[in-house]
Motif scaffolding. Structure first.
Motif, mmCIF file in Angstrom:
data_model
loop_
_atom_site.group_PDB
_atom_site.id
_atom_site.type_symbol
_atom_site.label_atom_id
_atom_site.label_comp_id
_atom_site.label_asym_id
_atom_site.label_seq_id
_atom_site.Cartn_x
_atom_site.Cartn_y
_atom_site.Cartn_z
ATOM 1 N N GLU A 249 -75.639 -65.846 -18.050
ATOM 2 C CA GLU A 249 -76.598 -65.994 -19.140
ATOM 3 C C GLU A 249 -77.408 -67.286 -19.064
ATOM 4 O OE1 GLU A 249 -77.354 -63.691 -21.134
ATOM 5 O OE2 GLU A 249 -75.712 -62.292 -20.817
ATOM 6 N N LYS A 250 -76.781 -68.408 -18.735
ATOM 7 C CA LYS A 250 -77.459 -69.698 -18.875
ATOM 8 C C LYS A 250 -78.105 -70.210 -17.594
ATOM 9 C CE LYS A 250 -74.581 -71.233 -22.734
ATOM 10 N NZ LYS A 250 -73.670 -72.288 -23.255
ATOM 11 N N ALA A 251 -77.434 -70.073 -16.471
ATOM 12 C CA ALA A 251 -77.949 -70.644 -15.220
ATOM 13 C C ALA A 251 -77.560 -69.748 -14.046
ATOM 14 C CB ALA A 251 -77.395 -72.054 -15.005
ATOM 15 N N PRO A 252 -78.357 -69.729 -12.983
ATOM 16 C CA PRO A 252 -78.033 -68.904 -11.815
ATOM 17 C C PRO A 252 -76.940 -69.532 -10.971
ATOM 18 C CG PRO A 252 -80.010 -70.169 -11.375
ATOM 19 C CD PRO A 252 -79.637 -70.457 -12.799
ATOM 20 N N GLY B 221 -90.219 -69.839 -3.749
ATOM 21 C CA GLY B 221 -91.651 -69.946 -3.993
ATOM 22 C C GLY B 221 -92.017 -69.710 -5.444
ATOM 23 N N ILE B 222 -93.280 -69.357 -5.665
ATOM 24 C CA ILE B 222 -93.804 -69.152 -7.021
ATOM 25 C C ILE B 222 -93.136 -67.971 -7.701
ATOM 26 C CG2 ILE B 222 -95.881 -68.591 -8.349
ATOM 27 C CD1 ILE B 222 -97.490 -70.117 -6.245
ATOM 28 N N SER B 223 -92.936 -66.868 -6.947
ATOM 29 C CA SER B 223 -92.298 -65.692 -7.536
ATOM 30 C C SER B 223 -90.870 -66.014 -7.975
ATOM 31 C CB SER B 223 -92.289 -64.534 -6.536
ATOM 32 O OG SER B 223 -91.567 -64.898 -5.375
ATOM 33 N N GLY B 224 -90.184 -66.891 -7.203
ATOM 34 C CA GLY B 224 -88.834 -67.293 -7.569
ATOM 35 C C GLY B 224 -88.810 -68.108 -8.851
ATOM 36 N N LEU B 225 -89.783 -69.014 -9.005
ATOM 37 C CA LEU B 225 -89.865 -69.815 -10.228
ATOM 38 C C LEU B 225 -90.159 -68.935 -11.441
ATOM 39 C CD1 LEU B 225 -91.860 -72.926 -8.940
ATOM 40 C CD2 LEU B 225 -89.435 -72.834 -9.561
ATOM 41 N N LYS B 226 -91.029 -67.936 -11.260
ATOM 42 C CA LYS B 226 -91.342 -67.016 -12.362
ATOM 43 C C LYS B 226 -90.101 -66.247 -12.797
ATOM 44 C CE LYS B 226 -96.256 -66.286 -11.369
ATOM 45 N NZ LYS B 226 -97.297 -65.301 -10.951
ATOM 46 N N TYR B 227 -89.305 -65.832 -11.797
ATOM 47 C CA TYR B 227 -88.076 -65.106 -12.121
ATOM 48 C C TYR B 227 -87.106 -66.001 -12.895
ATOM 49 C CZ TYR B 227 -83.786 -62.424 -11.625
ATOM 50 O OH TYR B 227 -82.630 -61.731 -11.897
ATOM 51 N N LEU B 228 -86.922 -67.236 -12.434
ATOM 52 C CA LEU B 228 -86.009 -68.161 -13.115
ATOM 53 C C LEU B 228 -86.473 -68.460 -14.534
ATOM 54 C CD1 LEU B 228 -85.260 -70.702 -10.243
ATOM 55 C CD2 LEU B 228 -83.743 -68.917 -11.108
ATOM 56 N N ILE C 73 -71.961 -60.270 -4.725
ATOM 57 C CA ILE C 73 -71.489 -60.671 -6.056
ATOM 58 C C ILE C 73 -72.478 -61.655 -6.681
ATOM 59 C CG2 ILE C 73 -69.701 -61.955 -7.297
ATOM 60 C CD1 ILE C 73 -67.656 -60.807 -5.328
ATOM 61 N N ALA C 74 -72.971 -62.616 -5.896
ATOM 62 C CA ALA C 74 -73.937 -63.602 -6.398
ATOM 63 C C ALA C 74 -75.216 -62.916 -6.871
ATOM 64 C CB ALA C 74 -74.248 -64.625 -5.304
ATOM 65 N N SER C 75 -75.683 -61.908 -6.134
ATOM 66 C CA SER C 75 -76.920 -61.213 -6.525
ATOM 67 C C SER C 75 -76.735 -60.460 -7.837
ATOM 68 C CB SER C 75 -77.353 -60.256 -5.410
ATOM 69 O OG SER C 75 -76.473 -59.160 -5.287
ATOM 70 N N PHE C 76 -75.547 -59.865 -8.058
ATOM 71 C CA PHE C 76 -75.265 -59.178 -9.324
ATOM 72 C C PHE C 76 -75.180 -60.179 -10.476
ATOM 73 C CE2 PHE C 76 -73.417 -55.474 -6.870
ATOM 74 C CZ PHE C 76 -74.341 -54.558 -7.344
ATOM 75 N N LEU C 77 -74.532 -61.327 -10.250
ATOM 76 C CA LEU C 77 -74.412 -62.352 -11.290
ATOM 77 C C LEU C 77 -75.783 -62.830 -11.754
ATOM 78 C CD1 LEU C 77 -71.514 -64.507 -9.780
ATOM 79 C CD2 LEU C 77 -71.386 -63.231 -11.923
ATOM 80 N N ASN C 78 -76.720 -62.963 -10.823
ATOM 81 C CA ASN C 78 -78.050 -63.493 -11.140
ATOM 82 C C ASN C 78 -79.025 -62.442 -11.649
ATOM 83 O OD1 ASN C 78 -77.331 -66.095 -10.366
ATOM 84 N ND2 ASN C 78 -77.890 -65.747 -8.230
ATOM 85 N N THR C 79 -78.608 -61.176 -11.673
ATOM 86 C CA THR C 79 -79.529 -60.115 -12.119
ATOM 87 C C THR C 79 -78.975 -59.442 -13.374
ATOM 88 O OG1 THR C 79 -80.008 -59.819 -9.764
ATOM 89 C CG2 THR C 79 -81.014 -58.256 -11.250
ATOM 90 N N ASP C 80 -78.486 -58.215 -13.253
ATOM 91 C CA ASP C 80 -78.031 -57.470 -14.432
ATOM 92 C C ASP C 80 -76.548 -57.144 -14.405
ATOM 93 O OD1 ASP C 80 -80.687 -57.282 -15.435
ATOM 94 O OD2 ASP C 80 -81.083 -55.668 -14.022
ATOM 95 N N GLY C 81 -75.799 -57.794 -13.485
ATOM 96 C CA GLY C 81 -74.403 -57.422 -13.335
ATOM 97 C C GLY C 81 -74.291 -56.125 -12.541
ATOM 98 N N GLY C 82 -73.072 -55.652 -12.331
ATOM 99 C CA GLY C 82 -72.921 -54.399 -11.600
ATOM 100 C C GLY C 82 -71.508 -54.182 -11.126
ATOM 101 N N LYS C 83 -71.384 -53.273 -10.159
ATOM 102 C CA LYS C 83 -70.078 -52.842 -9.691
ATOM 103 C C LYS C 83 -70.129 -52.678 -8.170
ATOM 104 C CE LYS C 83 -68.121 -49.637 -12.227
ATOM 105 N NZ LYS C 83 -66.862 -50.152 -12.814
ATOM 106 N N ILE C 84 -69.189 -53.328 -7.463
ATOM 107 C CA ILE C 84 -69.045 -53.161 -6.019
ATOM 108 C C ILE C 84 -67.799 -52.322 -5.777
ATOM 109 C CG2 ILE C 84 -68.779 -54.308 -3.789
ATOM 110 C CD1 ILE C 84 -70.003 -56.811 -5.038
ATOM 111 N N ILE C 85 -67.961 -51.226 -5.055
ATOM 112 C CA ILE C 85 -66.837 -50.318 -4.787
ATOM 113 C C ILE C 85 -66.555 -50.352 -3.285
ATOM 114 C CG2 ILE C 85 -65.917 -47.999 -5.093
ATOM 115 C CD1 ILE C 85 -68.099 -47.560 -7.212
ATOM 116 N N ILE C 86 -65.402 -50.884 -2.908
ATOM 117 C CA ILE C 86 -65.019 -51.008 -1.506
ATOM 118 C C ILE C 86 -64.072 -49.868 -1.145
ATOM 119 C CG2 ILE C 86 -63.932 -52.495 0.226
ATOM 120 C CD1 ILE C 86 -64.705 -54.876 -1.584
#
Length: 501
Positions: A434-437, A481-488, A356-369
């Motif tokens: 939208e505003k913060a991870p 690392g650096i790639s993480g800062l670029k993403y943020l 759920i955290a990974s979806f919140l920080n990216t583009d959203g999504g759907k988990i089907i259990i």
């Protein structure tokens, strides 16, 4: 020392023996036909060398008969038994947008829908080459410099999804595209018998040479468009006053074939619809017609946009058909049919909230259990066992939410029980932040013994140290690392400027 002498041993000719002749005479046989026994040729398969770096393992012969396996549609060479991949060695426009992996052509291991479409458009033999190189690097010719470089290409998702359906429990195919190893695939699937079906391209990667345009192409292009009266042959719009908006298209994709039967005058929009031109763009900018009328731009109606977005929201049944991807995740079970307080149940629930955290920080999504990795609907088996009813499950999820996240982002996540094909599935819908991870507890591997068997599980490290997860393809990963800062900086600019700028 005894000497061993090799002698040629010949069997006696029984057709000339007395008893044999007498027997034939009694049976009335006058003619004896010669008989030649069957000959057997043992078929052997050479294994592909994972250390190949030049892709020259197969011999160059025009009459090689490369075929597609009838059982699983994989590409292979019937003569050697080796698996083969095919790909576009000279991309037409990918490198104009950078060298990011997403813009590079993909390689194919099966006769997927993409290859079938290129065959139908009669562009397959011209554009694609074959190789048995197994180190994951593919020679690519840059369109601008014509230099050959080794690129780390990714496997076609249509091919990978097809193999997941054929071999659902094989770990080679169950992971994401980024985790797929062509070396492991060649090593394991390199001795499969071939069968007569469709032929592969005639050109090996190492034998491919670029096909340049003719020196007087510019004049030929102008001449052909003049014959068409500067009119698009699809939409019939005339571009006589804006000639640069009309292009000359090669039907078969061969830039050196300037035969008029192979040419077509097309405007940019119609040119974009041709096979292999999805990412094509003009390098000379946009041009407005001289007699263009000025129009007033109306203000955007945000409410209408939001309504249309809700209509396009992916349904659960379509998500199951589409399979796991950037915005869809399947979970076969909620907590392994264990009690709520069981260590396995806690670990599986923690993993769901990490997703759920990974979806919140990216583009959203759907988990089907209640759906396994291959897309088969199993249903939520914990209902009626670990949970008395849905209300019990809903309360459990809310308590876990407050354990891992804050209430302020609760509006970005909703869950419900849906009936799909007569079975209950638990669906979690997540909207992107939208505003913060959002941060979540770090995890560590622990070993537990269940029914006499040792299992590895993820458990949260509860404390001040947290991590940020994002969705990458069909998997989640930690950014640092650096790639993480670029993403943020790109994804959450306000947050980045506040804490890192």
């Amino acid at each position: 020392m005894a000497k061993f002498i090799k002698e040629k041993i010949t069997l006696p000719d029984y057709t000339k023996s007395k008893k044999w002749i007498e027997l034939r005479e009694k049976m009335g046989i006058t003619v004896v036909n010669s008989f030649k026994g069957p000959s057997y040729k043992k078929k052997t398969f050479k294994k592909s060398d994972p250390k190949l770096t030049k892709g020259v393992g197969l011999k160059k012969e025009k009459d090689y008969d490369e075929l597609i396996n009838k059982i699983d549609s994989t590409l292979e060479d019937v003569t050697t038994g080796r698996k083969i991949t095919v790909y576009i060695k000279e991309p037409s426009s990918y490198f104009q947008y950078g060298t990011a992996v997403d813009y590079l052509p993909k390689y194919h291991i099966t006769n997927c829908s993409t290859l079938q479409g290129m065959r139908k458009a009669k562009r397959f033999d011209l554009r694609y080459v074959k190789t048995d190189r197994s180190d994951g690097l593919f020679p690519i010719i840059q369109p601008d410099t014509k230099k050959e470089i080794d690129a780390d290409l990714k496997v076609c998702m249509h091919c990978l999804n097809h193999m997941k359906k054929i071999y659902p429990i094989d770990p080679i195919f169950t992971g994401s595209r980024d985790n797929f190893s062509i070396t492991e695939y060649f090593s394991k699937y390199n001795e499969t018998e071939s069968s007569l079906l469709n032929q592969l391209p005639n050109t090996y990667s190492k034998d491919y040479t670029p096909k340049p345009r003719s020196k007087n192409w510019s004049q030929k292009s102008i001449s052909y468009r003049e014959k068409q009266n500067w009119t698009c042959e699809i939409c019939n719009v005339c571009y006589k006053n804006n000639r640069r908006l009309l292009h000359t298209h090669h039907k078969d994709g061969n830039k050196s074939n300037d035969n008029e039967n192979n040419l077509k005058a097309l405007c940019q929009d119609c040119h974009n619809t041709q096979p292999g031109h999805i990412k094509w763009k003009t390098s000379k900018g946009e041009y407005e017609p001289k007699n263009a009328k000025k129009t007033t731009v109306k203000a955007l109606d945000i409410s209408l946009i939001r309504k249309s977005y809700k209509k396009r929201e992916l349904s659960t049944i379509n998500a199951i058909k589409m399979g796991e991807c950037q915005t869809v995740e399947f979970k076969a079970s909620l907590m392994g049919e264990q009690n709520k307080k069981h260590v396995i149940a806690k670990s599986m629930t923690f993993n769901i909230f990490r997703t759920i955290a990974s979806f919140l920080n990216t583009d959203g999504g759907k988990i089907i259990i209640g759906v396994n990795d291959s897309g088969k609907i199993k249903g939520v088996r914990e209902l009626g066992k670990s949970f008395k009813n849905y209300d019990d499950l809903d309360l459990y999820m809310y308590n876990k939410w407050t354990e891992f996240f804050t209430d302020e982002i609760r509006l970005n996540c909703s869950w419900k029980l849906e009936d799909i094909d007569g079975k209950n599935v638990f669906v979690i819908n997540i909207k992107k932040l939208e505003k913060a991870p959002v941060h979540i507890y770090k995890s560590k591997k622990d070993k537990v013994v269940i029914d006499g068997k040792e299992r590895k599980i993820d458990i949260p490290i509860k404390g001040p140290e947290t991590e940020v997860l994002i969705r990458h393809g069909a998997a989640k990963r930690v950014i640092d690392g650096i790639s993480g800062l670029k993403y943020l900086k790109k994804r959450f600019p306000e947050y980045f400027n506040l804490y890192f700028a």
